[in-house]
Design a protein around this motif. Structure first.
Motif, PDB file in Angstrom:
ATOM      1  N   ARG A 141     -23.115  32.824 -13.340  1.00 23.34           N
ATOM      2  CA  ARG A 141     -23.594  32.452 -14.667  1.00 23.34           C
ATOM      3  C   ARG A 141     -22.561  32.798 -15.727  1.00 23.34           C
ATOM      4  O   ARG A 141     -22.448  32.143 -16.744  1.00 23.34           O
ATOM      5  CB  ARG A 141     -24.923  33.159 -14.963  1.00 23.34           C
ATOM      6  N   ARG A 142     -21.807  33.847 -15.467  1.00 23.46           N
ATOM      7  CA  ARG A 142     -20.788  34.269 -16.432  1.00 23.46           C
ATOM      8  C   ARG A 142     -19.464  33.589 -16.162  1.00 23.46           C
ATOM      9  O   ARG A 142     -19.122  33.313 -15.012  1.00 23.46           O
ATOM     10  CB  ARG A 142     -20.600  35.780 -16.370  1.00 23.46           C
ATOM     11  N   PRO A 143     -18.684  33.348 -17.217  1.00 24.68           N
ATOM     12  CA  PRO A 143     -17.357  32.764 -17.003  1.00 24.68           C
ATOM     13  C   PRO A 143     -16.346  33.793 -16.510  1.00 24.68           C
ATOM     14  O   PRO A 143     -16.595  34.998 -16.580  1.00 24.68           O
ATOM     15  CB  PRO A 143     -16.978  32.246 -18.401  1.00 24.68           C
ATOM     16  N   GLY A 144     -15.222  33.299 -16.032  1.00 29.90           N
ATOM     17  CA  GLY A 144     -14.154  34.165 -15.551  1.00 29.90           C
ATOM     18  C   GLY A 144     -13.694  35.141 -16.616  1.00 29.90           C
ATOM     19  O   GLY A 144     -13.607  34.783 -17.790  1.00 29.90           O
ATOM     20  N   GLY A 145     -13.433  36.381 -16.196  1.00 32.16           N
ATOM     21  CA  GLY A 145     -12.941  37.400 -17.119  1.00 32.16           C
ATOM     22  C   GLY A 145     -14.018  38.024 -17.983  1.00 32.16           C
ATOM     23  O   GLY A 145     -13.746  38.898 -18.794  1.00 32.16           O
ATOM     24  N   ALA A 146     -15.266  37.565 -17.813  1.00 29.08           N
ATOM     25  CA  ALA A 146     -16.365  38.062 -18.646  1.00 29.08           C
ATOM     26  C   ALA A 146     -17.527  38.563 -17.793  1.00 29.08           C
ATOM     27  O   ALA A 146     -18.692  38.393 -18.141  1.00 29.08           O
ATOM     28  CB  ALA A 146     -16.831  36.967 -19.601  1.00 29.08           C
ATOM     29  N   GLY A 147     -17.190  39.145 -16.650  1.00 28.84           N
ATOM     30  CA  GLY A 147     -18.242  39.707 -15.817  1.00 28.84           C
ATOM     31  C   GLY A 147     -18.647  38.847 -14.629  1.00 28.84           C
ATOM     32  O   GLY A 147     -19.584  39.191 -13.908  1.00 28.84           O
ATOM     33  N   ALA A 148     -17.938  37.746 -14.400  1.00 30.94           N
ATOM     34  CA  ALA A 148     -18.272  36.883 -13.258  1.00 30.94           C
ATOM     35  C   ALA A 148     -18.098  37.626 -11.934  1.00 30.94           C
ATOM     36  O   ALA A 148     -18.922  37.503 -11.024  1.00 30.94           O
ATOM     37  CB  ALA A 148     -17.390  35.631 -13.269  1.00 30.94           C
ATOM     38  N   VAL A 149     -17.040  38.417 -11.853  1.00 28.65           N
ATOM     39  CA  VAL A 149     -16.770  39.148 -10.604  1.00 28.65           C
ATOM     40  C   VAL A 149     -17.836  40.216 -10.382  1.00 28.65           C
ATOM     41  O   VAL A 149     -18.280  40.439  -9.263  1.00 28.65           O
ATOM     42  CB  VAL A 149     -15.341  39.738 -10.616  1.00 28.65           C
ATOM     43  N   ARG A 150     -18.288  40.856 -11.454  1.00 29.39           N
ATOM     44  CA  ARG A 150     -19.355  41.841 -11.323  1.00 29.39           C
ATOM     45  C   ARG A 150     -20.624  41.204 -10.767  1.00 29.39           C
ATOM     46  O   ARG A 150     -21.323  41.775  -9.926  1.00 29.39           O
ATOM     47  CB  ARG A 150     -19.622  42.492 -12.682  1.00 29.39           C
ATOM     48  N   GLU A 151     -20.904  39.994 -11.252  1.00 27.50           N
ATOM     49  CA  GLU A 151     -22.071  39.251 -10.768  1.00 27.50           C
ATOM     50  C   GLU A 151     -21.977  39.045  -9.247  1.00 27.50           C
ATOM     51  O   GLU A 151     -22.952  39.231  -8.527  1.00 27.50           O
ATOM     52  CB  GLU A 151     -22.088  37.902 -11.497  1.00 27.50           C
ATOM     53  N   ILE A 152     -20.787  38.678  -8.782  1.00 28.97           N
ATOM     54  CA  ILE A 152     -20.568  38.451  -7.348  1.00 28.97           C
ATOM     55  C   ILE A 152     -20.734  39.767  -6.583  1.00 28.97           C
ATOM     56  O   ILE A 152     -21.391  39.811  -5.537  1.00 28.97           O
ATOM     57  CB  ILE A 152     -19.159  37.853  -7.104  1.00 28.97           C
ATOM     58  N   CYS A 153     -20.157  40.840  -7.107  1.00 29.58           N
ATOM     59  CA  CYS A 153     -20.249  42.147  -6.448  1.00 29.58           C
ATOM     60  C   CYS A 153     -21.712  42.578  -6.305  1.00 29.58           C
ATOM     61  O   CYS A 153     -22.149  42.993  -5.226  1.00 29.58           O
ATOM     62  CB  CYS A 153     -19.500  43.216  -7.246  1.00 29.58           C
ATOM     63  N   ASP A 154     -22.456  42.484  -7.404  1.00 26.50           N
ATOM     64  CA  ASP A 154     -23.857  42.923  -7.384  1.00 26.50           C
ATOM     65  C   ASP A 154     -24.676  42.095  -6.394  1.00 26.50           C
ATOM     66  O   ASP A 154     -25.510  42.624  -5.659  1.00 26.50           O
ATOM     67  CB  ASP A 154     -24.469  42.817  -8.787  1.00 26.50           C
ATOM     68  N   LEU A 155     -24.395  40.805  -6.367  1.00 26.45           N
ATOM     69  CA  LEU A 155     -25.091  39.905  -5.447  1.00 26.45           C
ATOM     70  C   LEU A 155     -24.811  40.289  -3.991  1.00 26.45           C
ATOM     71  O   LEU A 155     -25.734  40.403  -3.174  1.00 26.45           O
ATOM     72  CB  LEU A 155     -24.583  38.487  -5.723  1.00 26.45           C
ATOM     73  N   LEU A 156     -23.545  40.515  -3.674  1.00 26.70           N
ATOM     74  CA  LEU A 156     -23.168  40.887  -2.305  1.00 26.70           C
ATOM     75  C   LEU A 156     -23.782  42.233  -1.928  1.00 26.70           C
ATOM     76  O   LEU A 156     -24.263  42.407  -0.803  1.00 26.70           O
ATOM     77  CB  LEU A 156     -21.642  40.941  -2.156  1.00 26.70           C
ATOM     78  N   LEU A 157     -23.781  43.167  -2.871  1.00 30.88           N
ATOM     79  CA  LEU A 157     -24.345  44.493  -2.583  1.00 30.88           C
ATOM     80  C   LEU A 157     -25.846  44.398  -2.338  1.00 30.88           C
ATOM     81  O   LEU A 157     -26.380  45.029  -1.427  1.00 30.88           O
ATOM     82  CB  LEU A 157     -24.078  45.449  -3.753  1.00 30.88           C
TER      83      LEU A 157
END
Ligand SMILES: [Mg+2]
Length: 176
Positions: A141-157
């Motif tokens: 939902r978030r764009p690159g550089g604005a928390g998109a990677v965190r979203e992926i991390c939380d989802l995987l966890l």
């Protein structure tokens, strides 16, 4: 089913520009490249590593700031200057002994497509080149550089069942 495939992921590979950053490249007057990283992405990557999920970087560009950020986050699998991203991807599989279905990848542009089509979980960001959308499992939902990677991390966890364990310290009651 994407949720089940997320459970098998042992390694998250990331593109840098447009995923870990908003894609802007800033030069100082000496021509030295600067990028902006998001602190919450960094913490997400630390949580992922705490859960035993490795993290790696494959970028087509080359810059010292990427090496610095990777070092800061304890990321050892760093491949810069990769014009064909499949080459480092295959090398990483050999090096880690992992199968493609145990790897997730996040990219935002056409150069990422060959790797996105190989991995167990393919991610892209909200503001990616839209031609990628049909080929990925999940668009953040978030764009690159604005928390998109965190979203992926939380989802995987959360999907791997590690969320509770790696975040327990933050939810613990404060001792009197
Ligand atoms: Mg990119």
């Amino acid at each position: 089913m994407i949720r089940e495939r997320m459970r098998n992921i042992r390694l998250l590979l990331l593109d840098v520009d447009g995923v870990l950053t908003d894609g802007r490249i800033i030069y100082d007057h000496n021509g030295v490249e600067t990028k902006q990283f998001h602190v919450r992405d960094g913490h997400g990557l630390k949580l992922l590593q705490r859960a035993g999920i490795q993290v790696g970087i494959i970028t087509g560009r080359q810059s010292e700031v990427v090496a610095l950020r990777a070092r800061e986050l304890g990321i050892e699998l760093v491949f810069q200057g990769a014009k064909n991203k499949l080459e480092p991807f295959r090398r990483i599989l050999q090096q880690t002994g992992l199968r493609p279905e145990q790897v997730a990848y996040a990219g935002d542009d056409l150069i990422d497509l060959p790797v996105l089509r190989q991995v167990g979980c393919a991610f892209t960001v909200a503001d990616a080149v839209e031609e990628l959308f049909p080929y990925v499992d999940y668009v953040t939902r978030r764009p690159g550089g604005a928390g998109a990677v965190r979203e992926i991390c939380d989802l995987l966890l959360k999907q791997s069942g590690c969320w509770g364990e790696v975040t327990a310290r933050y939810f613990a009651e404060v001792a009197e």
